[in-house]
Motif scaffolding. Structure first.
Motif, PDB file in Angstrom:
ATOM      1  N   ASP A  40     -27.647  44.405 -43.632  1.00 14.46           N
ATOM      2  CA  ASP A  40     -27.367  45.764 -43.097  1.00 14.46           C
ATOM      3  C   ASP A  40     -26.368  46.405 -43.951  1.00 14.46           C
ATOM      4  O   ASP A  40     -26.170  47.353 -44.194  1.00 14.46           O
ATOM      5  N   VAL A  53     -32.489  49.759 -42.691  1.00 10.66           N
ATOM      6  CA  VAL A  53     -31.460  48.615 -42.465  1.00 10.66           C
ATOM      7  C   VAL A  53     -30.215  48.701 -43.243  1.00 10.66           C
ATOM      8  O   VAL A  53     -29.925  48.215 -44.239  1.00 10.66           O
ATOM      9  N   GLY A 184     -31.911  49.580 -38.202  1.00  7.52           N
ATOM     10  CA  GLY A 184     -30.523  49.609 -38.671  1.00  7.52           C
ATOM     11  C   GLY A 184     -29.786  50.856 -37.860  1.00  7.52           C
ATOM     12  O   GLY A 184     -28.644  50.945 -37.805  1.00  7.52           O
TER      13      GLY A 184
END
Length: 362
Positions: A40, A53, A184
């Motif tokens: 991430d 992400v 995310g």
């Protein structure tokens, strides 16, 4: 915190905090996942452009800073490096390929099982097999040679970089990417995540928490100390998930996971084997980096680049399952770790008498 009571307590802290982080916003079964969180961060700084992400995870920053402060306070901070740094970078890259095939590091593997995700069983089996293969080469004399004392200034740089990442997270400038949709976009409040990371970093530094080391030490030395910590993480995460209603037993429909048993197994074989050669799992590499081990910093950088590569070239799995590119990458990864294992075996065990060691061993 010393002895088994200490590591059980540390595991309890990690397990409880992991359940709390999921309760307050982290993706399911992802209270703490070093592989996923490094991925991430790679996306947040633009190293890959997978929009789902991308987020600077405060947990990683907290782990590094917590371990750094504990190492300084206990006078265990020591800057060293030069033990096959580029090989360690490559191994970090390969470990990330295996982890993103499975969709999680060894720590998340335990957290997934504690959340009822039975796919983690295949990951654990593969991870153990990978460690056994790595142990075979350790017994044959595998070594990445000795390291050397470096200036403390170099050792301080990794924690400083993490402070800079925290600044970028808080400032949220336009050139930093943040996911607008899951996973995310799913995260606990910044200060809760940072605080949890600090506690995990302190506990892991003090007790040497390491899943690879746990299985390795049990096999090689009949020592269950490190493994006890991860059993504690499992138990207390399970309790937390049951309390918060986050436990879901089964193979299908698990959060950020797929149910392809073969590739879950093979991904973690690769991650386990590579981690043994590095001397520790991704969490342990972060802790060692915070203690001034520049060789571990190289392994973490390998993971960072590996994560970006996996998403730029469709190697990472998703909830739909593994990709063809990912399967090919795992096979290539096996060839790489086999070559590293074979060409770094000492012909004689006399190197021990000369002081050469695998410096990242727990």
């Amino acid at each position: 915190m010393s002895g088994k009571k200490g590591i059980i307590f540390a595991g309890a802290l990690v397990g409880i905090l992991s359940a709390i982080l999921v309760k307050f916003g982290n993706p399911g079964n992802m209270g703490v996942c070093i592989a996923c969180f490094i991925r991430d961060i790679a996306g947040a700084v633009g190293m890959h452009r997978a929009p789902v992400v991308q987020y600077i995870r405060p947990e990683v920053i907290g782990i590094v800073l917590g371990a750094f402060l504990m190492a300084i306070g206990s006078k265990e901070f020591s800057t060293k490096g030069g033990s096959s740094p580029f090989i360690r970078f490559i191994l970090g890259f390969v470990v990330m390929v295996g982890a993103l095939m499975f969709l999680g590091c060894p720590l998340r593997m335990v957290l997934r099982l504690a959340g009822g995700d039975l796919n983690a069983i295949f990951g654990i089996a593969g991870f153990a097999v990978g460690i056994v293969v790595g142990i075979f080469f350790l017994n044959k004399g595998f070594t990445l040679k000795r390291n050397y004392k470096l200036s403390n200034f170099e050792g301080y740089l990794f924690p400083v970089v993490n402070v800079a990442l925290l600044g970028l997270l808080l400032a949220a400038p336009a050139f930093i990417f943040f996911s607008k949709k899951a996973p995310g976009s799913l995260h606990a409040p910044i200060w809760l995540a940072l605080g949890a990371g600090l506690i995990v970093g302190v506990a892991a530094q003090k007790t040497r928490l390491c899943m690879v080391g746990g299985i390795r030490d049990l096999i090689m030395f009949k020592d269950s100390y490190l493994l006890t910590g991860f059993l504690s993480i499992f138990v207390f995460t399970l309790i937390g998930n049951l309390i918060f209603g986050k436990f879901k037993l089964g193979f299908v429909g698990q959060p950020v996971a797929h149910n392809d048993a073969l590739w879950n197994f093979l991904g973690m074989v690769l991650a386990g084997w590579g981690s043994v050669l590095l001397g520790g799992c991704p969490l342990r590499q972060l802790i060692l980096s915070a203690e001034g081990n520049i060789d571990s910093v190289m392994a973490v950088l390998g993971m960072l680049v590996g994560a970006a590569f996996c998403h730029n070239f469709s190697l990472a799995s998703s909830g739909k399952g593994p990709t063809l590119n990912g399967k090919v990458a795992v096979i290539i990864g096996f060839i790489v770790v086999l070559a590293v294992s074979y060409f770094n075996m000492e012909k004689s065990m006399n190197f021990k008498a000369k002081g050469d060691v695998n410096v990242n061993a727990d």
